[in-house]
Scaffold this motif. Structure first.
Motif, mmCIF file in Angstrom:
data_model
loop_
_atom_site.group_PDB
_atom_site.id
_atom_site.type_symbol
_atom_site.label_atom_id
_atom_site.label_comp_id
_atom_site.label_asym_id
_atom_site.label_seq_id
_atom_site.Cartn_x
_atom_site.Cartn_y
_atom_site.Cartn_z
ATOM 1 N N VAL A 43 0.849 -1.191 0.000
ATOM 2 C CA VAL A 43 0.000 0.000 0.000
ATOM 3 C C VAL A 43 0.883 1.240 0.000
ATOM 4 O O VAL A 43 2.027 1.222 0.471
ATOM 5 C CB VAL A 43 -0.953 0.025 1.219
ATOM 6 N N SER A 45 0.778 3.902 1.733
ATOM 7 C CA SER A 45 1.090 4.486 3.036
ATOM 8 C C SER A 45 2.071 3.662 3.858
ATOM 9 O O SER A 45 2.356 3.993 5.010
ATOM 10 C CB SER A 45 -0.204 4.663 3.838
ATOM 11 N N ASP A 174 -5.076 0.794 8.753
ATOM 12 C CA ASP A 174 -4.637 0.262 7.457
ATOM 13 C C ASP A 174 -5.774 0.406 6.449
ATOM 14 O O ASP A 174 -6.824 -0.213 6.599
ATOM 15 C CB ASP A 174 -4.250 -1.211 7.624
ATOM 16 N N GLU A 175 -5.542 1.200 5.399
ATOM 17 C CA GLU A 175 -6.608 1.412 4.413
ATOM 18 C C GLU A 175 -6.961 0.144 3.651
ATOM 19 O O GLU A 175 -8.050 0.029 3.084
ATOM 20 C CB GLU A 175 -6.216 2.509 3.426
ATOM 21 N N SER A 176 -6.036 -0.839 3.640
ATOM 22 C CA SER A 176 -6.353 -2.088 2.939
ATOM 23 C C SER A 176 -7.460 -2.862 3.641
ATOM 24 O O SER A 176 -8.059 -3.757 3.042
ATOM 25 C CB SER A 176 -5.100 -2.959 2.818
ATOM 26 N N ASP A 179 -10.661 -2.814 1.720
ATOM 27 C CA ASP A 179 -10.700 -3.449 0.401
ATOM 28 C C ASP A 179 -11.416 -4.794 0.494
ATOM 29 O O ASP A 179 -10.885 -5.763 1.038
ATOM 30 C CB ASP A 179 -9.271 -3.643 -0.117
#
Length: 429
Positions: A43, A45, A174-176, A179
């Motif tokens: 990712v 970030s 965590d932006e993942s 998903d």
């Protein structure tokens, strides 16, 4: 008690709380704590996570916590057809193990909690997992010379969040996790809220089921190992005749344990099921397996690694085999051993200008001094030599066949008693 302990630290809420709690406890116990961070490179970030976690550990160390920070960035990418999740997990644990060992730690703490355990059981059930899979994550495991422990596996997430608030800790999201291409994220975002609304005790009950599945898996493993010990030695062939004599419900677990020992890698459940269905009636067969193939002959099931399974023999190779030695033959998929013996061998003179040839058809072999030479096919059948064990090199001296893998020295070439002599042995890789 170890002088140092490692904590896998992603920078998220759970590992932040565990790292802080471990460092506080370690200060009272006189231990050092090593924070281990893995930069997956998946990712945008990830660099920010690494920098912020490094800075946070430095602040805590300055405040008096016995804390050291370590980080590793993963190289490479998932193989074709491999899931990103599986690749990241495998590489992450390898990186954590390397950092822990370099730091002199033999204990690594992981931050999974009760909800993680419940989610893992659900995911394994949806994948058709058996008792071992439904056991989800172990509280303690020994691997790579390290002890891996999950001290919060029975703790609800709410207790961790309360710890974060009490100590005013900051973490990264965590932006993942948003998903939904990942199965666990779909479960968390779509299924889990509805499940808790309908069954408020789902987390506790699923975690309890995982504990019982772990107990069942351990008992099943012990039983399978006891039965397997009578059917195979170490990583040797499986006695299929004895296996067929087991109760039907015992066959698949024993097969699974044998495959785990010979493959030394995850065993596809589809392979276990196929073998369980086809072995009872099979006489001679081959099955593809991870890294090679399985071969059944004469009621013995063996695993053949890729170099032996896929080797292509050259047309001919000229060699001097008149003295004891090992001759590596990669293109044939094995090693030819020349060994001095007291009887049953061949005179070295037969082997000074030896030639290794592939089987062409029409060759004959004499098994004993007074026996009639017979075609190789008939000799192989009489000795019950498997088809795949007939692929080694034939050793000729001129036009005389001297040695055949699986059959030995041709009787027409055997040395007289008291004469210096050599025996040949073909060792497939």
């Amino acid at each position: 008690m170890p002088a140092a302990v490692a904590v896998a630290a992603s920078g998220g809420r759970d590992s932040t709380a565990l790292l802080h709690a471990t460092a506080r406890a370690a200060r009272e116990l006189g231990l050092e704590v090593h924070a281990l961070h893995v930069h997956h490179g998946l990712v945008a970030s990830a660099d920010i996570w690494l920098a912020q976690l490094r800075a946070q550990c430095a602040r805590w160390a300055r405040s008096g916590l016995p804390l050291h920070f370590h980080a590793t960035r993963l190289a490479g990418a998932p193989a074709r057809g491999e899931s990103v999740e599986a690749w990241a997990r495998r590489e992450r644990y390898a990186a954590l193990a390397a950092m822990a060992q370099a730091a002199g730690c033999d204990l690594v703490l992981l931050a999974q909690h009760r909800r993680d355990q419940a989610e893992t059981l659900l995911l394994q059930a949806l994948r058709g997992g058996g008792a071992e899979a439904l056991a989800a994550m172990p509280r303690r495991a020994e691997r790579d010379g390290l002890v891996w422990a999950r001290p919060w596996l029975d703790r609800p997430r709410e207790e961790i969040e309360a710890y974060l608030r009490r100590h005013r800790l900051r973490w990264l999201d965590d932006e993942s996790n948003d998903d939904e291409a990942f199965a666990r994220n779909r479960l968390r975002r779509q299924v889990w809220p509805a499940l808790l609304a309908a069954f408020p005790e789902a987390e506790q009950q699923l975690a309890a089921s995982a504990r019982r599945a772990a107990e069942a898996a351990a008992a099943l493993k012990v039983l399978a190992d006891i039965e397997l010990s009578a059917l195979a030695e170490d990583d040797g062939p499986l006695d299929v005749a004895g296996w067929r004599g087991l109760p039907e419900t015992h066959r698949a677990p024993v097969l699974r344990r044998w495959l785990q020992s010979v493959l030394a890698r995850p065993v596809p459940e589809s392979l276990v099921r196929r073998l369980a269905d086809e072995l009872p009636a099979a006489a001679s067969a081959r099955w593809p397996a991870p890294g090679g193939e399985l071969r059944l002959h004469d009621a013995r099931l063996v695993y053949v690694p890729p170099q032996a399974a896929e080797a292509v023999a050259p047309e001919s190779v000229a060699l001097d085999l008149s003295s004891p030695r090992f001759v590596e033959l990669p293109s044939w998929g094995g090693v030819l051993e020349v060994k001095a013996v007291a009887e049953g061998g061949v005179s070295p003179s037969w082997l000074r200008a030896a030639e290794l040839r592939a089987r062409q058809g029409g060759e004959s072999f004499q098994a004993a001094p007074r026996a009639t030479p017979r075609a190789l096919k008939k000799q192989f059948q009489a000795r019950r030599v498997a088809a795949w064990d007939r692929a080694g090199p034939l050793v000729f001296s001129g036009e005389q066949l001297v040695f055949v893998p699986g059959l030995g020295i041709d009787a027409r070439c055997r040395a007289a008693a008291g004469e210096a002599q050599l025996a040949l042995f073909w060792r497939p890789a």
